[in-house]
Design a protein around this motif. Structure first.
Motif, PDB file in Angstrom:
ATOM      1  N   ASP A 121       0.800  -1.221   0.000  1.00 52.90           N
ATOM      2  CA  ASP A 121       0.000   0.000   0.000  1.00 52.90           C
ATOM      3  C   ASP A 121       0.836   1.276   0.000  1.00 52.90           C
ATOM      4  N   SER A 122       2.035   1.229   0.543  1.00 53.15           N
ATOM      5  CA  SER A 122       2.867   2.420   0.642  1.00 53.15           C
ATOM      6  C   SER A 122       3.683   2.603  -0.626  1.00 53.15           C
ATOM      7  N   LEU A 123       4.094   3.837  -0.842  1.00 48.58           N
ATOM      8  CA  LEU A 123       4.932   4.133  -1.993  1.00 48.58           C
ATOM      9  C   LEU A 123       6.327   3.567  -1.742  1.00 48.58           C
ATOM     10  N   PRO A 124       6.795   2.645  -2.596  1.00 47.64           N
ATOM     11  CA  PRO A 124       8.136   2.069  -2.390  1.00 47.64           C
ATOM     12  C   PRO A 124       9.220   3.136  -2.484  1.00 47.64           C
ATOM     13  N   GLN A 125      10.345   2.897  -1.800  1.00 49.20           N
ATOM     14  CA  GLN A 125      11.458   3.847  -1.747  1.00 49.20           C
ATOM     15  C   GLN A 125      12.021   4.178  -3.126  1.00 49.20           C
ATOM     16  N   TRP A 126      11.938   3.262  -4.055  1.00 53.01           N
ATOM     17  CA  TRP A 126      12.515   3.497  -5.383  1.00 53.01           C
ATOM     18  C   TRP A 126      11.678   4.442  -6.238  1.00 53.01           C
ATOM     19  N   ARG A 127      10.405   4.609  -5.928  1.00 51.78           N
ATOM     20  CA  ARG A 127       9.543   5.469  -6.753  1.00 51.78           C
ATOM     21  C   ARG A 127      10.023   6.925  -6.790  1.00 51.78           C
ATOM     22  N   PRO A 128      10.346   7.572  -5.639  1.00 49.28           N
ATOM     23  CA  PRO A 128      10.854   8.945  -5.723  1.00 49.28           C
ATOM     24  C   PRO A 128      12.193   9.031  -6.477  1.00 49.28           C
ATOM     25  N   LEU A 129      13.016   7.993  -6.380  1.00 49.00           N
ATOM     26  CA  LEU A 129      14.285   7.981  -7.119  1.00 49.00           C
ATOM     27  C   LEU A 129      14.033   7.944  -8.620  1.00 49.00           C
ATOM     28  N   LEU A 130      13.069   7.139  -9.039  1.00 42.27           N
ATOM     29  CA  LEU A 130      12.717   7.056 -10.450  1.00 42.27           C
ATOM     30  C   LEU A 130      12.107   8.382 -10.919  1.00 42.27           C
ATOM     31  N   ARG A 131      11.229   8.950 -10.129  1.00 39.46           N
ATOM     32  CA  ARG A 131      10.623  10.234 -10.490  1.00 39.46           C
ATOM     33  C   ARG A 131      11.702  11.305 -10.662  1.00 39.46           C
ATOM     34  N   GLY A 132      12.647  11.363  -9.729  1.00 37.06           N
ATOM     35  CA  GLY A 132      13.730  12.344  -9.815  1.00 37.06           C
ATOM     36  C   GLY A 132      14.589  12.148 -11.053  1.00 37.06           C
ATOM     37  N   ALA A 133      14.899  10.901 -11.371  1.00 32.88           N
ATOM     38  CA  ALA A 133      15.703  10.608 -12.563  1.00 32.88           C
ATOM     39  C   ALA A 133      14.937  10.994 -13.824  1.00 32.88           C
ATOM     40  N   ARG A 134      13.639  10.724 -13.860  1.00 38.18           N
ATOM     41  CA  ARG A 134      12.820  11.098 -15.024  1.00 38.18           C
ATOM     42  C   ARG A 134      12.744  12.610 -15.165  1.00 38.18           C
ATOM     43  N   GLU A 135      12.616  13.317 -14.056  1.00 38.39           N
ATOM     44  CA  GLU A 135      12.543  14.774 -14.100  1.00 38.39           C
ATOM     45  C   GLU A 135      13.830  15.383 -14.664  1.00 38.39           C
ATOM     46  N   ARG A 136      14.957  14.746 -14.426  1.00 33.76           N
ATOM     47  CA  ARG A 136      16.228  15.259 -14.963  1.00 33.76           C
ATOM     48  C   ARG A 136      16.260  15.197 -16.478  1.00 33.76           C
ATOM     49  N   GLU A 137      15.439  14.353 -17.077  1.00 35.31           N
ATOM     50  CA  GLU A 137      15.378  14.270 -18.537  1.00 35.31           C
ATOM     51  C   GLU A 137      14.677  15.477 -19.140  1.00 35.31           C
ATOM     52  N   GLY A 138      13.967  16.254 -18.304  1.00 38.58           N
ATOM     53  CA  GLY A 138      13.272  17.436 -18.811  1.00 38.58           C
ATOM     54  C   GLY A 138      12.217  17.038 -19.830  1.00 38.58           C
ATOM     55  N   ARG A 139      12.203  17.723 -20.955  1.00 35.47           N
ATOM     56  CA  ARG A 139      11.203  17.475 -21.994  1.00 35.47           C
ATOM     57  C   ARG A 139      11.624  16.368 -22.961  1.00 35.47           C
ATOM     58  N   SER A 140      12.767  15.765 -22.726  1.00 37.71           N
ATOM     59  CA  SER A 140      13.233  14.692 -23.601  1.00 37.71           C
ATOM     60  C   SER A 140      12.284  13.493 -23.508  1.00 37.71           C
ATOM     61  N   PRO A 141      11.985  12.846 -24.643  1.00 41.44           N
ATOM     62  CA  PRO A 141      11.128  11.653 -24.596  1.00 41.44           C
ATOM     63  C   PRO A 141      11.749  10.499 -23.801  1.00 41.44           C
ATOM     64  N   MET A 142      13.060  10.563 -23.548  1.00 40.80           N
ATOM     65  CA  MET A 142      13.717   9.493 -22.788  1.00 40.80           C
ATOM     66  C   MET A 142      13.094   9.314 -21.397  1.00 40.80           C
ATOM     67  N   GLY A 143      12.505  10.369 -20.870  1.00 39.92           N
ATOM     68  CA  GLY A 143      11.868  10.268 -19.563  1.00 39.92           C
ATOM     69  C   GLY A 143      10.610   9.415 -19.577  1.00 39.92           C
ATOM     70  N   ARG A 144      10.065   9.159 -20.772  1.00 45.69           N
ATOM     71  CA  ARG A 144       8.833   8.371 -20.891  1.00 45.69           C
ATOM     72  C   ARG A 144       9.039   7.037 -21.596  1.00 45.69           C
ATOM     73  N   TRP A 145      10.176   6.857 -22.243  1.00 43.36           N
ATOM     74  CA  TRP A 145      10.419   5.631 -23.016  1.00 43.36           C
ATOM     75  C   TRP A 145      11.112   4.575 -22.165  1.00 43.36           C
ATOM     76  N   LEU A 146      10.596   3.365 -22.204  1.00 50.24           N
ATOM     77  CA  LEU A 146      11.246   2.246 -21.539  1.00 50.24           C
ATOM     78  C   LEU A 146      11.177   1.022 -22.442  1.00 50.24           C
ATOM     79  N   GLN A 147      12.085   0.094 -22.213  1.00 51.57           N
ATOM     80  CA  GLN A 147      12.154  -1.102 -23.041  1.00 51.57           C
ATOM     81  C   GLN A 147      11.479  -2.258 -22.318  1.00 51.57           C
ATOM     82  N   LEU A 148      10.668  -2.971 -23.070  1.00 50.20           N
ATOM     83  CA  LEU A 148       9.941  -4.135 -22.565  1.00 50.20           C
ATOM     84  C   LEU A 148      10.565  -5.377 -23.172  1.00 50.20           C
ATOM     85  N   ALA A 149      10.993  -6.298 -22.319  1.00 52.22           N
ATOM     86  CA  ALA A 149      11.536  -7.577 -22.770  1.00 52.22           C
ATOM     87  C   ALA A 149      10.507  -8.667 -22.500  1.00 52.22           C
ATOM     88  N   THR A 150      10.199  -9.433 -23.553  1.00 56.89           N
ATOM     89  CA  THR A 150       9.260 -10.547 -23.454  1.00 56.89           C
ATOM     90  C   THR A 150       9.902 -11.774 -24.077  1.00 56.89           C
TER      91      THR A 150
END
Length: 190
Positions: free
Chosen positions: A5-34
């Motif tokens: 139920d609680s926000l895991p510790q890694w979520r704010p770290l991921l949010r901060g890393a994404r914010e550093r990307e600014g307007r770059s699409p890299m902040g929204r793109w991730l690779q899915l392996a199947t």
């Protein structure tokens, strides 16, 4: 802390890393392996569409693509989110969530309504991976009034493990969080 139920510790770290990307699409793109039904690996880039819970994320796909069959065959996946400005790589492991049909439809409609006209247009293009036909229509935009197509699919992944590799300093820093241990942080060798 309740691990589900609680926000895991890694979520704010991921949010901060994404914010550093600014307007770059890299902040929204991730690779899915199947894994394909023949056992071969498949990797492709998708767009992050949001969190549906503390450790559940949403992606969208075209139901006519190979991904749905691959996920039916093997619902376990790994996602890789490389955020170059933060010099961070997040590896997210989990599985496709099975959703009740009513919830699935409601959530699909919600995501459809949030797409831009250009984003909705992608789902009106010809079938992915089919031979290219000269003269085929590839609309650039679709109005809000266009109904959601059946092949517009929501993929919701419930995460069970997250690793963060920070490619700064010497040595690099690597950490892991697992749902089974209530997302307690573990330091790992890089």
């Amino acid at each position: 802390m309740n691990g589900s139920d609680s926000l895991p510790q890694w979520r704010p770290l991921l949010r901060g890393a994404r914010e550093r990307e600014g307007r770059s699409p890299m902040g929204r793109w991730l690779q899915l392996a199947t894994v394909a039904p023949d056992g071969s690996p498949r990797v492709r880039t998708l767009v992050f569409r949001g969190w549906s819970g503390p450790a559940e994320l949403d992606l969208l796909t075209d139901g006519r693509s190979a991904k749905p069959a691959e996920l039916l065959h093997q619902p376990q996946v790994e996602l890789c989110w490389l955020l170059p400005k933060a010099r961070s790589q997040f590896r997210l492991r989990g599985r496709l969530e099975k959703m009740e049909p009513d919830l699935q439809l409601r959530e699909r409609k919600r995501h459809w309504q949030t797409l831009s006209p250009g984003g909705r247009a992608l789902w009106s293009w010809p079938t992915p991976s089919e031979p290219f036909a000269t003269g085929a229509l590839f609309p650039e935009e679709l109005d809000d009034v266009v109904p959601m197509p059946e092949h517009f699919l929501l993929l919701r992944f419930a995460l069970s493990q997250v690793e963060l590799l920070e490619l700064v300093g010497h040595p690099h820093r690597r950490r892991r969080w697992r749902r089974e241990s209530c997302w307690r942080e573990e330091a790992l060798n890089p």
